[in-house]
Design a protein around this motif. Structure first.
Motif, PDB file in Angstrom:
ATOM      1  N   LEU A  85       3.120   9.625  -7.207  1.00  0.00           N
ATOM      2  CA  LEU A  85       3.571   8.359  -6.632  1.00  0.00           C
ATOM      3  C   LEU A  85       2.717   7.202  -7.134  1.00  0.00           C
ATOM      4  CD1 LEU A  85       4.234   9.334  -2.909  1.00  0.00           C
ATOM      5  CD2 LEU A  85       5.933   8.830  -4.670  1.00  0.00           C
ATOM      6  N   ARG A  86       3.379   6.129  -7.498  1.00  0.00           N
ATOM      7  CA  ARG A  86       2.659   4.937  -7.929  1.00  0.00           C
ATOM      8  C   ARG A  86       3.480   3.695  -7.648  1.00  0.00           C
ATOM      9  NH1 ARG A  86       2.951   3.693 -14.180  1.00  0.00           N
ATOM     10  NH2 ARG A  86       5.082   4.280 -14.698  1.00  0.00           N
ATOM     11  N   LEU A  87       2.819   2.565  -7.596  1.00  0.00           N
ATOM     12  CA  LEU A  87       3.473   1.292  -7.342  1.00  0.00           C
ATOM     13  C   LEU A  87       3.876   0.669  -8.670  1.00  0.00           C
ATOM     14  CD1 LEU A  87       4.026  -0.833  -5.008  1.00  0.00           C
ATOM     15  CD2 LEU A  87       1.918  -1.917  -5.752  1.00  0.00           C
ATOM     16  N   THR A  88       5.174   0.391  -8.851  1.00  0.00           N
ATOM     17  CA  THR A  88       5.634  -0.214 -10.106  1.00  0.00           C
ATOM     18  C   THR A  88       6.259  -1.586  -9.896  1.00  0.00           C
ATOM     19  OG1 THR A  88       7.783   0.899  -9.933  1.00  0.00           O
ATOM     20  CG2 THR A  88       6.039   2.050 -11.135  1.00  0.00           C
ATOM     21  N   LEU A  89       6.016  -2.168  -8.723  1.00  0.00           N
ATOM     22  CA  LEU A  89       6.592  -3.479  -8.429  1.00  0.00           C
ATOM     23  C   LEU A  89       6.133  -4.527  -9.431  1.00  0.00           C
ATOM     24  CD1 LEU A  89       8.371  -4.840  -6.221  1.00  0.00           C
ATOM     25  CD2 LEU A  89       6.247  -5.539  -5.122  1.00  0.00           C
ATOM     26  N   VAL A  90       4.847  -4.502  -9.784  1.00  0.00           N
ATOM     27  CA  VAL A  90       4.313  -5.478 -10.742  1.00  0.00           C
ATOM     28  C   VAL A  90       4.779  -5.144 -12.155  1.00  0.00           C
ATOM     29  CG1 VAL A  90       2.202  -6.442 -11.734  1.00  0.00           C
ATOM     30  CG2 VAL A  90       2.307  -5.941  -9.286  1.00  0.00           C
TER      31      VAL A  90
END
Length: 617
Positions: A85-90
């Motif tokens: 899981l990782r944040l890819t919003l940016v």
């Protein structure tokens, strides 16, 4: 058990090239075999103890050894498959050129973190040689060897992925940035040590936030922040972090996690969930808002089998959305109901979040399961009431009540599947068996019923399920390991005591603390997803709640529900985007429709927080 893509803000991007996939087949085979061994051992131990009154003392030790190897190999598989899981919003808003550089930098940061742990992990393994297990009388290093092996293998794979995906310029610049930052930290280390706890803001807030924004998987974000803090701002050896990571993955309660994940895969593959949906549709589909009730009821019941929000939504949506569209439901409203319904059902046993929470916070799993069922009923009632209000103009032309014969036939098909969630709840809540033991019986039952009544599972499909389960288990356990280490570092710095003093001084006593907790976990649920948030914050928040006289189970229900609402709250919450993906609806279209449903959930949350008796407290 979700596949994911670039439309999700917090995902595993399975489309990316797999640098080590050619060499991963033996790893996948070993991990699958270990999963079968764990299930077989737990089942054997439970049968021997309950039916023959012959406890097999060595089973827990072999299961523990197999489990940590499964966790490390699963994490390696997840890294290869890009499922951490990782944040890819940016990342999604960056141009392709910049995105490629940031992803290369993220992979090299992961490799640097793992390489920093490689020698301490080997040293930890060597120290474990002097500890022998009580039943098998073998050195603890056999178990601890999983840590250096997994850490080194993941480091090599991260480097290989960076080389495969990045340009030479990206690699050189990324290495230069990492080297420059490490050099500056080394030079500033004496001043950082002297500065005291203020450095926590730099390492465990700023560094972690920057890594999250850069697309570094969440587990490794926690790890990078912790290892740099220990190395440059304290005199604590990094070796200690390995012990804390081992502790985070070692609870026998967590053995039920991969088994329930496997159970969810079986549910998806056999069609047991669809059978439940068909029965509820025949029972309730003829009334106004009936299909909304069916969707909510299906999520409630199916969650009791799979323990996975993604599995729940993927099972229910394809079966119900076509008929709901025919009756005039707008796609955006269907997505809103699907997302919030999945959030409602996440406290229904067997909930993986509740199992992990029980392990980390030392709360009774049986108590959490009992309370979770009741809390989910309260939230279900809130959503159903809103759905009925919004369905006042629903088209019912041509809708007929199902015949008794059809209801009876769908019930016969669904009955074996309907029995399973109630067996799980009653066995754990009644103290007949632990969550781990129940999970193994449930898997065997689901496999047997699936093969006999629901079309069976091919060997290739079953093997793929084992690999997927191993990968997801590795993802969950790596998050736990790094989050526990980070929480330990925060606690050792005295932040927990300072936080306790601050919270104890809040106006309103336990009510003020509960309000702050709700706000905090709503935000954390948006950003970090449920598991990382609860593992990171439980060691800090639960002692404060206990001092204020708040019952552990009551507090657990409040924070888990708050996190689930945050998980479905746009524009960041991952669950909202997963629901949009499963329902094939644009997030931009659905974002305006979800707010009334989130408000209904929030009203239910306030009721649960204000009335401890709902949680059995």
């Amino acid at each position: 058990m979700a596949s994911a893509d670039d439309t999700l803000p917090l995902v595993a991007e399975t489309e990316a090239p797999r640098a080590g996939s050619r060499f991963m087949r033996p790893v996948e085979a070993v991990a699958s075999a270990l999963l079968v061994v764990v299930v077989g051992l737990l089942l054997t131990g439970a049968i021997s103890r309950y039916f023959f009154s012959l406890p097999v003392v060595w089973i827990d030790e072999v299961s523990s050894i197999s489990f940590i190897w499964l966790a490390m190999l699963g994490s390696l598989i997840a890294l290869d498959r890009n499922e951490h899981l990782r944040l890819t919003l940016v990342l999604r808003v960056l141009p392709d050129r910049a995105k490629g550089f940031v992803e290369t930098l993220a992979l090299l940061l992961v490799a640097a973190f793992l390489l920093a742990l490689a020698y301490p992990a080997f040293d930890y393994m060597m120290e474990e040689r002097f500890i022998t297990t009580p039943a098998l009388n073998i050195a603890g290093s056999y178990r601890a060897a999983a840590l250096p092996f997994g850490i080194c293998a993941m480091a090599a794979l991260a480097v290989a992925q960076a080389v495969k995906r990045g340009t030479l310029r990206d690699l050189v610049v990324s290495l230069a940035i990492i080297g420059a930052v490490l050099g500056l930290l080394w030079l500033a280390s004496p001043a950082l040590i002297h500065a005291g706890n203020v450095t926590i803001l730099l390492f465990l807030v700023v560094f972690v936030a920057l890594c999250l924004a850069g697309g570094v998987p969440i587990a490794f974000c926690f790890g990078i922040g912790t290892v740099t803090y220990l190395a440059f701002a304290t005199r604590v050896p990094v070796f200690v972090m390995i012990g804390r990571m081992d502790e985070g993955m070692s609870s026998l309660i967590l053995l039920s996690v991969p088994v329930f994940v496997l159970l969810g895969c079986i549910l998806d593959s056999t069609g047991m969930g669809k059978a439940i949906v068909d029965f509820l549709a025949s029972l309730l589909g003829h009334v106004k808002a009936g299909m909304s009730y069916v969707l909510l009821g299906s999520l409630f019941v199916v969650s009791g089998i799979s323990g996975s929000k993604v599995s729940d939504m993927a099972t229910v949506a394809p079966a119900l959305f076509p008929e709901m569209k025919r009756r005039g439901h707008r796609p955006k409203d269907m997505i809103a109901l699907l997302a919030t319904g999945a959030a409602m059902a996440d406290t229904v046993p067997p909930s993986i979040v509740l199992i992990v929470l029980g392990s980390v916070a030392g709360v009774s799993i049986a108590g959490l399961f009992t309370a979770g069922f009741v809390v989910a009923l309260v939230l279900l009632a809130a959503l159903a009431a809103l759905a009925r209000f919004l369905a006042r103009d629903e088209k019912m032309d041509g809708v007929r009540r199902a015949s008794p014969g059809l209801i009876w036939r769908t019930l016969l098909v669904a009955a074996p599947a309907l029995v399973l969630p109630f067996l799980i709840r009653s066995a754990v809540s009644g103290g007949m068996a632990t969550a781990t033991e129940v999970s193994t019986f449930a898997v065997v039952y689901a496999l047997f019923i699936g093969m006999v009544l629901y079309g069976g599972i091919s060997r290739r499909t079953f093997y793929a399920m084992l690999v997927e389960t191993a990968a997801l288990t590795g993802t969950i356990l790596m998050i736990l390991a790094c989050a526990v280490a980070m929480a330990w570092a925060i606690t050792q710095a005295g932040i927990a005591q300072d936080l306790a003093t601050l919270m104890a001084g809040l106006p309103g006593g336990w009510i003020g603390f509960m309000a702050v907790s709700i706000a905090l976990f709503l935000v954390l649920g948006c950003i970090l997803e449920g598991l990382p948030a609860i593992v990171l914050m439980a060691p800090l928040m639960y002692p404060i709640a206990r001092k204020l006289g708040i019952n552990d189970i009551h507090y657990s229900m409040v924070v888990v529900t708050a996190m689930n609402i945050g998980l479905m709250t746009p524009p960041i919450g991952i669950g909202f985007y997963l629901a949009c993906k499963i329902g094939n609806v644009s997030p931009d279209e659905a974002i305006g429709a979800i707010w009334p449903y989130l408000l209904a959930l929030f009203a239910g949350l306030v009721l649960v927080a204000a009335v401890p008796a709902i949680s059995g407290a």
